[in-house]
Design a protein around this motif. Sequence first.
Motif, PDB file in Angstrom:
ATOM      1  N   TRP A  91       8.960 -16.678   7.299  1.00 34.29           N
ATOM      2  CA  TRP A  91       7.797 -17.491   6.954  1.00 34.29           C
ATOM      3  C   TRP A  91       7.769 -18.837   7.686  1.00 34.29           C
ATOM      4  O   TRP A  91       6.731 -19.192   8.268  1.00 34.29           O
ATOM      5  CB  TRP A  91       7.715 -17.686   5.428  1.00 34.29           C
ATOM      6  CG  TRP A  91       6.466 -18.362   4.988  1.00 34.29           C
ATOM      7  CD1 TRP A  91       5.293 -17.761   4.649  1.00 34.29           C
ATOM      8  CD2 TRP A  91       6.252 -19.773   4.867  1.00 34.29           C
ATOM      9  NE1 TRP A  91       4.363 -18.716   4.316  1.00 34.29           N
ATOM     10  CE2 TRP A  91       4.931 -19.963   4.441  1.00 34.29           C
ATOM     11  CE3 TRP A  91       7.050 -20.893   5.084  1.00 34.29           C
ATOM     12  CZ2 TRP A  91       4.384 -21.220   4.217  1.00 34.29           C
ATOM     13  CZ3 TRP A  91       6.504 -22.150   4.862  1.00 34.29           C
ATOM     14  CH2 TRP A  91       5.189 -22.303   4.430  1.00 34.29           C
ATOM     15  N   PHE A  95       4.643 -20.187   9.903  1.00 29.98           N
ATOM     16  CA  PHE A  95       3.854 -21.300   9.400  1.00 29.98           C
ATOM     17  C   PHE A  95       4.010 -22.550  10.250  1.00 29.98           C
ATOM     18  O   PHE A  95       3.030 -23.107  10.735  1.00 29.98           O
ATOM     19  CB  PHE A  95       4.248 -21.592   7.937  1.00 29.98           C
ATOM     20  CG  PHE A  95       3.348 -22.559   7.255  1.00 29.98           C
ATOM     21  CD1 PHE A  95       2.220 -22.119   6.586  1.00 29.98           C
ATOM     22  CD2 PHE A  95       3.623 -23.925   7.246  1.00 29.98           C
ATOM     23  CE1 PHE A  95       1.379 -23.013   5.940  1.00 29.98           C
ATOM     24  CE2 PHE A  95       2.797 -24.826   6.600  1.00 29.98           C
ATOM     25  CZ  PHE A  95       1.670 -24.371   5.944  1.00 29.98           C
ATOM     26  N   LEU A 101      -1.264 -19.677  10.243  1.00 24.85           N
ATOM     27  CA  LEU A 101      -1.405 -19.630   8.796  1.00 24.85           C
ATOM     28  C   LEU A 101      -1.721 -18.222   8.303  1.00 24.85           C
ATOM     29  O   LEU A 101      -1.257 -17.829   7.228  1.00 24.85           O
ATOM     30  CB  LEU A 101      -2.494 -20.611   8.356  1.00 24.85           C
ATOM     31  CG  LEU A 101      -2.268 -22.075   8.742  1.00 24.85           C
ATOM     32  CD1 LEU A 101      -3.438 -22.936   8.290  1.00 24.85           C
ATOM     33  CD2 LEU A 101      -0.959 -22.594   8.173  1.00 24.85           C
ATOM     34  N   ALA A 104       1.509 -16.276   8.326  1.00 25.59           N
ATOM     35  CA  ALA A 104       2.344 -16.777   7.231  1.00 25.59           C
ATOM     36  C   ALA A 104       1.864 -16.213   5.895  1.00 25.59           C
ATOM     37  O   ALA A 104       2.675 -15.842   5.037  1.00 25.59           O
ATOM     38  CB  ALA A 104       2.324 -18.302   7.206  1.00 25.59           C
ATOM     39  N   LEU A 105       0.548 -16.115   5.734  1.00 25.26           N
ATOM     40  CA  LEU A 105      -0.023 -15.555   4.509  1.00 25.26           C
ATOM     41  C   LEU A 105       0.316 -14.073   4.385  1.00 25.26           C
ATOM     42  O   LEU A 105       0.748 -13.615   3.313  1.00 25.26           O
ATOM     43  CB  LEU A 105      -1.538 -15.766   4.482  1.00 25.26           C
ATOM     44  CG  LEU A 105      -2.273 -15.179   3.289  1.00 25.26           C
ATOM     45  CD1 LEU A 105      -1.716 -15.723   1.973  1.00 25.26           C
ATOM     46  CD2 LEU A 105      -3.763 -15.467   3.398  1.00 25.26           C
ATOM     47  N   THR A 147       0.036 -21.319   0.119  1.00 26.70           N
ATOM     48  CA  THR A 147      -0.246 -20.786   1.454  1.00 26.70           C
ATOM     49  C   THR A 147      -1.704 -20.343   1.557  1.00 26.70           C
ATOM     50  O   THR A 147      -2.375 -20.610   2.559  1.00 26.70           O
ATOM     51  CB  THR A 147       0.707 -19.613   1.789  1.00 26.70           C
ATOM     52  OG1 THR A 147       2.066 -20.080   1.710  1.00 26.70           O
ATOM     53  CG2 THR A 147       0.446 -19.066   3.185  1.00 26.70           C
ATOM     54  N   TRP A 151      -4.343 -22.071   4.060  1.00 25.73           N
ATOM     55  CA  TRP A 151      -5.016 -21.185   5.026  1.00 25.73           C
ATOM     56  C   TRP A 151      -6.536 -21.316   4.895  1.00 25.73           C
ATOM     57  O   TRP A 151      -7.241 -21.438   5.904  1.00 25.73           O
ATOM     58  CB  TRP A 151      -4.563 -19.738   4.781  1.00 25.73           C
ATOM     59  CG  TRP A 151      -5.306 -18.712   5.563  1.00 25.73           C
ATOM     60  CD1 TRP A 151      -5.267 -18.498   6.911  1.00 25.73           C
ATOM     61  CD2 TRP A 151      -6.212 -17.746   5.035  1.00 25.73           C
ATOM     62  NE1 TRP A 151      -6.092 -17.445   7.254  1.00 25.73           N
ATOM     63  CE2 TRP A 151      -6.685 -16.969   6.109  1.00 25.73           C
ATOM     64  CE3 TRP A 151      -6.667 -17.439   3.749  1.00 25.73           C
ATOM     65  CZ2 TRP A 151      -7.581 -15.910   5.956  1.00 25.73           C
ATOM     66  CZ3 TRP A 151      -7.558 -16.383   3.590  1.00 25.73           C
ATOM     67  CH2 TRP A 151      -8.000 -15.647   4.682  1.00 25.73           C
TER      68      TRP A 151
END
Length: 158
Positions: A91, A95, A101, A104-105, A147, A151
Amino acid sequence: WAYTVGFTVLPHVGGFLGWFMNRKEIPVWYEKLKKPSWCPSRKIFPVAWTVLYTGMGYASYLIWNDLGGCSSKALVPLGLYGAQLALNWAWPPFFFGARNLKMALIDILCLDGLAIGTICSWSRINKIAALLMLPYLGWLAMATCLTIRIWKDNPEQK
């Protein structure tokens, strides 16, 4: 004691490397992102992760020990744990490093599923180990919501 310490320290290794590799991005980029009012202070994160990594690492030792080491019975419970730990470690590079983003999500949503699977798997083997993972799951729920908000509130530049 060597196994106990080794399993307990292992999660910290990836966490430390993730912080070390991305530490310069935090004050430069992260601080400028639009974040919700309920976002924890930056000072909370290292304390929280130290506690969470210690608990999950020790819990993994309990599972490994109860299943007699690296036996065939340990493949699924420790495999789920290893997979979620890998996504946990992935992660920060998504990120902070790549500033991606969306990736990362996706990562944290998959991580959530694997963490739940790990806890369900472990609950049949050692209730204490499963309970030690619950604070981590709670923190992941908050981190997932955070997150998502970051985002949504910080559209990627074209």
